[in-house]
Design a protein around this motif. Sequence first.
Motif, PDB file in Angstrom:
ATOM      1  N   SER A   7      14.114 -33.018  -2.948  1.00 15.40           N
ATOM      2  CA  SER A   7      13.634 -32.002  -3.888  1.00 15.40           C
ATOM      3  C   SER A   7      14.823 -31.238  -4.433  1.00 15.40           C
ATOM      4  O   SER A   7      15.927 -31.316  -3.876  1.00 15.40           O
ATOM      5  CB  SER A   7      12.648 -31.050  -3.210  1.00 15.40           C
ATOM      6  N   GLY A   8      14.592 -30.518  -5.522  1.00 12.92           N
ATOM      7  CA  GLY A   8      15.621 -29.637  -6.066  1.00 12.92           C
ATOM      8  C   GLY A   8      16.276 -30.104  -7.338  1.00 12.92           C
ATOM      9  O   GLY A   8      17.121 -29.395  -7.894  1.00 12.92           O
ATOM     10  N   GLY A   9      15.926 -31.299  -7.805  1.00 18.35           N
ATOM     11  CA  GLY A   9      16.533 -31.771  -9.045  1.00 18.35           C
ATOM     12  C   GLY A   9      16.012 -30.995 -10.241  1.00 18.35           C
ATOM     13  O   GLY A   9      15.106 -30.172 -10.131  1.00 18.35           O
ATOM     14  N   GLY A  10      16.613 -31.272 -11.402  1.00 19.99           N
ATOM     15  CA  GLY A  10      16.169 -30.601 -12.610  1.00 19.99           C
ATOM     16  C   GLY A  10      17.177 -30.722 -13.726  1.00 19.99           C
ATOM     17  O   GLY A  10      18.111 -31.526 -13.650  1.00 19.99           O
ATOM     18  N   LEU A  11      16.968 -29.900 -14.739  1.00 21.48           N
ATOM     19  CA  LEU A  11      17.838 -29.877 -15.915  1.00 21.48           C
ATOM     20  C   LEU A  11      18.703 -28.626 -15.850  1.00 21.48           C
ATOM     21  O   LEU A  11      18.193 -27.517 -15.639  1.00 21.48           O
ATOM     22  CB  LEU A  11      16.999 -29.867 -17.186  1.00 21.48           C
ATOM     23  N   VAL A  12      20.004 -28.803 -16.029  1.00 25.75           N
ATOM     24  CA  VAL A  12      20.929 -27.680 -15.966  1.00 25.75           C
ATOM     25  C   VAL A  12      22.031 -27.892 -17.003  1.00 25.75           C
ATOM     26  O   VAL A  12      22.357 -29.028 -17.341  1.00 25.75           O
ATOM     27  CB  VAL A  12      21.518 -27.533 -14.545  1.00 25.75           C
ATOM     28  N   GLN A  13      22.588 -26.804 -17.498  1.00 29.27           N
ATOM     29  CA  GLN A  13      23.700 -26.906 -18.440  1.00 29.27           C
ATOM     30  C   GLN A  13      24.997 -27.194 -17.698  1.00 29.27           C
ATOM     31  O   GLN A  13      25.143 -26.867 -16.520  1.00 29.27           O
ATOM     32  CB  GLN A  13      23.829 -25.616 -19.237  1.00 29.27           C
ATOM     33  N   GLY A  16      26.789 -25.408 -14.561  1.00 27.33           N
ATOM     34  CA  GLY A  16      25.782 -24.798 -13.709  1.00 27.33           C
ATOM     35  C   GLY A  16      25.736 -25.401 -12.323  1.00 27.33           C
ATOM     36  O   GLY A  16      26.569 -26.245 -11.957  1.00 27.33           O
ATOM     37  N   SER A  17      24.742 -24.962 -11.546  1.00 27.44           N
ATOM     38  CA  SER A  17      24.609 -25.390 -10.151  1.00 27.44           C
ATOM     39  C   SER A  17      23.182 -25.801  -9.848  1.00 27.44           C
ATOM     40  O   SER A  17      22.231 -25.316 -10.480  1.00 27.44           O
ATOM     41  CB  SER A  17      25.000 -24.245  -9.209  1.00 27.44           C
ATOM     42  N   LEU A  18      23.057 -26.693  -8.889  1.00 28.16           N
ATOM     43  CA  LEU A  18      21.767 -27.088  -8.332  1.00 28.16           C
ATOM     44  C   LEU A  18      21.949 -27.322  -6.839  1.00 28.16           C
ATOM     45  O   LEU A  18      23.042 -27.679  -6.390  1.00 28.16           O
ATOM     46  CB  LEU A  18      21.244 -28.373  -8.969  1.00 28.16           C
ATOM     47  N   ARG A  19      20.864 -27.152  -6.100  1.00 28.13           N
ATOM     48  CA  ARG A  19      20.873 -27.449  -4.669  1.00 28.13           C
ATOM     49  C   ARG A  19      19.757 -28.424  -4.364  1.00 28.13           C
ATOM     50  O   ARG A  19      18.578 -28.119  -4.589  1.00 28.13           O
ATOM     51  CB  ARG A  19      20.693 -26.179  -3.845  1.00 28.13           C
ATOM     52  N   LEU A  20      20.135 -29.586  -3.859  1.00 33.44           N
ATOM     53  CA  LEU A  20      19.165 -30.605  -3.486  1.00 33.44           C
ATOM     54  C   LEU A  20      18.871 -30.504  -1.995  1.00 33.44           C
ATOM     55  O   LEU A  20      19.756 -30.175  -1.197  1.00 33.44           O
ATOM     56  CB  LEU A  20      19.694 -32.003  -3.806  1.00 33.44           C
ATOM     57  N   SER A  21      17.631 -30.821  -1.645  1.00 35.77           N
ATOM     58  CA  SER A  21      17.220 -30.860  -0.246  1.00 35.77           C
ATOM     59  C   SER A  21      16.644 -32.231   0.081  1.00 35.77           C
ATOM     60  O   SER A  21      16.018 -32.870  -0.759  1.00 35.77           O
ATOM     61  CB  SER A  21      16.162 -29.792   0.033  1.00 35.77           C
ATOM     62  N   CYS A  22      16.865 -32.657   1.314  1.00 34.84           N
ATOM     63  CA  CYS A  22      16.351 -33.936   1.800  1.00 34.84           C
ATOM     64  C   CYS A  22      15.738 -33.696   3.174  1.00 34.84           C
ATOM     65  O   CYS A  22      16.453 -33.330   4.105  1.00 34.84           O
ATOM     66  CB  CYS A  22      17.481 -34.953   1.894  1.00 34.84           C
ATOM     67  N   TRP A 107      15.075 -44.494   2.849  1.00 38.86           N
ATOM     68  CA  TRP A 107      15.435 -43.887   1.576  1.00 38.86           C
ATOM     69  C   TRP A 107      14.299 -43.022   1.041  1.00 38.86           C
ATOM     70  O   TRP A 107      13.123 -43.330   1.250  1.00 38.86           O
ATOM     71  CB  TRP A 107      15.732 -44.960   0.540  1.00 38.86           C
ATOM     72  N   GLY A 108      14.664 -41.989   0.326  1.00 37.69           N
ATOM     73  CA  GLY A 108      13.685 -41.202  -0.399  1.00 37.69           C
ATOM     74  C   GLY A 108      13.405 -41.820  -1.753  1.00 37.69           C
ATOM     75  O   GLY A 108      14.001 -42.831  -2.135  1.00 37.69           O
ATOM     76  N   GLN A 109      12.512 -41.174  -2.491  1.00 40.85           N
ATOM     77  CA  GLN A 109      12.089 -41.714  -3.779  1.00 40.85           C
ATOM     78  C   GLN A 109      13.016 -41.311  -4.918  1.00 40.85           C
ATOM     79  O   GLN A 109      12.933 -41.855  -6.019  1.00 40.85           O
ATOM     80  CB  GLN A 109      10.662 -41.243  -4.100  1.00 40.85           C
ATOM     81  N   GLY A 110      13.891 -40.367  -4.661  1.00 37.17           N
ATOM     82  CA  GLY A 110      14.859 -39.935  -5.663  1.00 37.17           C
ATOM     83  C   GLY A 110      14.414 -38.695  -6.419  1.00 37.17           C
ATOM     84  O   GLY A 110      13.222 -38.426  -6.559  1.00 37.17           O
ATOM     85  N   THR A 111      15.403 -37.938  -6.883  1.00 38.29           N
ATOM     86  CA  THR A 111      15.140 -36.766  -7.704  1.00 38.29           C
ATOM     87  C   THR A 111      16.113 -36.771  -8.885  1.00 38.29           C
ATOM     88  O   THR A 111      17.307 -37.038  -8.710  1.00 38.29           O
ATOM     89  CB  THR A 111      15.253 -35.471  -6.876  1.00 38.29           C
ATOM     90  N   GLN A 112      15.597 -36.503 -10.065  1.00 37.42           N
ATOM     91  CA  GLN A 112      16.406 -36.585 -11.282  1.00 37.42           C
ATOM     92  C   GLN A 112      17.240 -35.328 -11.459  1.00 37.42           C
ATOM     93  O   GLN A 112      16.727 -34.205 -11.371  1.00 37.42           O
ATOM     94  CB  GLN A 112      15.513 -36.772 -12.502  1.00 37.42           C
TER      95      GLN A 112
END
Length: 117
Positions: A7-13, A16-22, A107-112
């Motif tokens: 989880s935690g994917g998304g659209l960012v400029q 910027g920053s993102l934090r993914l969790s598994c 494996w997980g299903q992936g996050t964009q």
Amino acid sequence: QVQVVESGGGLVQAGGSLRLSCAASGSILRINFMGWYRQAPGKQRELVAGISSGGSTNYADSVKGRFTISRDNAKNTAYLQMNSLKPEDTAVYYCKVVVAPWMRDYWGQGTQVTVSS
């Protein structure tokens, strides 16, 4: 069986920053290795960052100094903090866990993750 959910994917400029969790759950005795991989369109899946059960980490050269992997063994969860994101970081990010004692991969299903310029 073991389930892996990212989880935690998304659209960012860019910049910027993102934090993914598994999060891994199910029939888990111990998780030996947790890793983040990514796959961009038309490219092979590549290792971004990995962390052992003891906390040793390794990173792809392209993300060193920008990404940080960590894990919470009590929660069977890994995190990927991504800072100073670039458009070339755009990909589907997958989490892989290696479960002891059979050292089987799940494996997980992936996050964009999409980074706009």
